[in-house]
Design an enzyme around this catalytic site. Sequence first.
Site, short mmCIF file in Angstrom:
data_model
loop_
_atom_site.label_atom_id
_atom_site.label_comp_id
_atom_site.label_asym_id
_atom_site.label_seq_id
_atom_site.Cartn_x
_atom_site.Cartn_y
_atom_site.Cartn_z
N CYS A 257 0.85 -1.18 0.00
CA CYS A 257 0.00 0.00 0.00
C CYS A 257 0.89 1.24 0.00
CB CYS A 257 -0.85 0.02 1.27
SG CYS A 257 -1.78 -1.48 1.55
N ARG B 17 1.29 1.71 -6.13
CA ARG B 17 1.48 0.72 -5.06
C ARG B 17 0.18 0.03 -4.69
NH1 ARG B 17 6.29 1.49 -2.34
NH2 ARG B 17 5.48 0.41 -0.52
N TRP C 250 -3.71 -1.69 -1.11
CA TRP C 250 -3.61 -2.90 -1.91
C TRP C 250 -4.01 -4.01 -0.95
CZ3 TRP C 250 -3.32 -4.23 -6.84
CH2 TRP C 250 -3.03 -5.54 -7.16
N ASN D 238 1.09 0.09 5.97
CA ASN D 238 1.49 -0.70 4.81
C ASN D 238 2.22 -1.91 5.35
OD1 ASN D 238 2.34 -1.73 2.36
ND2 ASN D 238 4.21 -0.49 2.35
N GLY D 239 1.70 -3.11 5.07
CA GLY D 239 2.35 -4.34 5.54
C GLY D 239 1.29 -5.34 5.97
N GLU E 50 6.56 -19.31 -22.38
CA GLU E 50 6.51 -18.04 -21.64
C GLU E 50 7.66 -17.13 -22.08
OE1 GLU E 50 4.52 -16.39 -20.10
OE2 GLU E 50 5.70 -14.93 -18.98
N LYS F 284 7.16 -13.40 -23.65
CA LYS F 284 7.80 -12.20 -23.10
C LYS F 284 8.51 -11.43 -24.20
CE LYS F 284 6.23 -11.56 -20.02
NZ LYS F 284 5.26 -12.56 -19.80
N GLU G 121 6.00 -9.89 -26.98
CA GLU G 121 5.02 -8.86 -26.59
C GLU G 121 5.68 -7.52 -26.26
OE1 GLU G 121 2.72 -9.35 -23.04
OE2 GLU G 121 4.24 -10.56 -22.09
N HIS H 34 9.79 -32.59 -36.04
CA HIS H 34 8.49 -32.74 -36.73
C HIS H 34 8.11 -31.49 -37.51
CE1 HIS H 34 7.95 -36.50 -34.61
NE2 HIS H 34 8.33 -35.90 -33.51
N LYS I 226 -2.98 -4.03 -19.82
CA LYS I 226 -2.60 -4.84 -18.66
C LYS I 226 -3.70 -5.82 -18.30
CE LYS I 226 -0.06 -6.38 -15.43
NZ LYS I 226 1.01 -7.29 -15.86
C1 AGP Z 1 1.48 -11.55 -20.13
O1 AGP Z 1 2.76 -10.93 -20.15
C2 AGP Z 1 0.41 -10.69 -20.76
N1 AGP Z 1 0.34 -9.43 -20.14
C3 AGP Z 1 -0.92 -11.41 -20.90
O2 AGP Z 1 -0.68 -12.60 -21.62
C4 AGP Z 1 -1.64 -11.79 -19.59
O3 AGP Z 1 -0.95 -12.82 -18.93
C5 AGP Z 1 -3.04 -12.29 -19.96
O4 AGP Z 1 -3.75 -11.23 -20.56
C6 AGP Z 1 -3.84 -12.81 -18.76
O5 AGP Z 1 -4.03 -11.75 -17.85
P1 AGP Z 1 -4.54 -12.13 -16.38
O6 AGP Z 1 -3.50 -12.98 -15.75
O7 AGP Z 1 -4.69 -10.79 -15.69
O8 AGP Z 1 -5.84 -12.85 -16.51
#
Ligand code: AGP
Length: 614
Positions: free
Chosen positions: A2, A27, A75, A101-102, A487, A491, A494, A510, A609
């Site tokens: 927080c 935060r 938070w 905060n904690g 993954e 990374k 994206e 294959h 996000k």
């Molecule tokens: C991951 O780096 C991306 N930002 C995206 O794939 C994300 O993981 C996906 O949209 C799922 O989001 P969520 O975990 O908030 O459901």
Amino acid sequence: MCGIVGYIGVRPAYEILVKGLHRLEYRGYDSAGVALLTDDAKLNVYKTRGKVDDLERFCQSKDIAGSIGIAHTRWATHGEPNDINAHPHFSRSGKIALVHNGTIENYGVLKEALEMNGCTFQSETDTEVLVQLIEYVKETNGCTLVEAVREALKEVVGAYAIAVIDTDEPDTVIGARKSSPLVIGVGEGETFLASDATPIIEYTNKVVYLNDDEIAIIRRGEPLQIITADNRPGQIDIKTLRMSVSQLEKGGYPHFMLKEINEQPSTIHDCIRGRIASRGPEVTLSGVIENKDKFLNAHRIIIVACGTSWHAGLIGKRLIQEIARIPVTVEYASEFRYSNPILDEHDIVIAISQSGETADTLAAIQMARRCGAFVYGVCNVVGSSIARATDSGTYIHVGPEIGVASTKAFTGQVTVLTMLAVAIGSLKGTIDPATQTAVTDALRNLPALIRQTLKLNDKIEKLSSTYTYVHNFLYLGRGYNFPSALEGALKLKEISYIHAEGYPAAEMKHGPIALIDRELPTVVIAPNDEMHEKIISNIQQVKARGGSVIAIVTKGDTSIAEIADHILEIPEVPEVISPIIVSIPLQLLAYHVAIKKGCNVDMPRNLAKSVTVE
Ligand code: AGP
């Protein structure tokens, strides 16, 4: 985590406090509140669920006078985000207000003791217990506010950064910290407190960083005083800040993504805290304890998620199948929701979501519940739509993740899934004591192992120059680290916009091996595990066709050093937690390549996000 802000001086406190909260919203932003002491020692507390903007709207018609006050943006970790659980919390008499905060680990015990002495509580939070305890000590001992704070904190187990005000001492703000940061800004005739320097820097660049177990006594018109928990004079080391506000919000890092990558030792510590004891193999997940029958009688588990969370789900599948011996399938939530699945009350659906607001995942679990399945959430945002739509769950507690590319949330998700597999395995008796001890020891050591792995940063930063202008990347892994390959590829693509694909290493023959040439670098995840010999031959296949190889290997593994172009060494860890460690160099590689390409790593093009639409 927080954000807290405090002010005492000659100016109206409200504007300074609210502006400071806006600086700290990265935060946490579940709820916000402010407590103001008027010149005639009246305490006004205003707080509301939502963001700081919502607090400002709430305060429009209120008395916001006063030149001393404290404020908080939350938070949530204990108690849903709502008006009652919002900070500041105040004591039974209404005289003392506190922001925190904690987390207070032993708040339950303290709450019971206070209730036995007649205290009543409004909220579900650990913070309210602390402010009630301070007042109880003050009334019982007939002491000053600072003495009451000092004595009360002796009873507290956990992490805190607090600011406290009291109508009985209207010219005083008390600050204290243990494990959570607290900065004091020393101005001309005015003093500021905050979780970091961002709310302070526009007023003064003279700051004091409070140390653990120190208490700051800030009285209007008097010099700052600092004492220790055992009442000895503390050190007042005034530093002059040279950082911009933007740099300060990022903890001195150039981007939130790099800050969050480097936060992972502490976020994993927060994730396992209270769930794995300081020693012993027990894993304590309340969501499992409260739903034992569901897990004991489950015929199968279906994991639904999107993106990085789906990759975490693939690792969770292997963990739960191997340790808890329950069949697991992993579904893209966007596909699952339209697949007309056959579900019943013997099925458990695990929904993984950092934001807790992903529309496809939310729709998938709403459908699953209509079919009678038991739905278990693994989320980061307390009180999010998905968290509230599930029957039960486990929060990952990694704090707000601001960078669009998920990093600390991914490792938090995999950590929770590992604990979940062990907790279910222990319940079902499918995990032997030696394995459980090995896994829980490894989880307990994760913060140190991640800290050690983060030392690869400079080597990866240099290495990234070699690959700034490639157009394609291949990521290969096997077993637990096939999802790591997916993954790692996500990374990179994206945030650098370089096309990247992840494959099971054995799948190369294959089809994908036709792609290999001098223009196509391949990242191979090759830790010391049962597939090690096989992955060496996969590397040789790539090299034989002129491809360059970046190999992630266990420290000291010389067998691959002779054939790969670049070696990134990670610490020796049990296979089941290797994806968490492997993800660190993959995150750093993606970050540094994207930076070299001049990309906006915190807000990549076309991405959000939280994907709250289909
Ligand atoms: C991951 O780096 C991306 N930002 C995206 O794939 C994300 O993981 C996906 O949209 C799922 O989001 P969520 O975990 O908030 O459901």
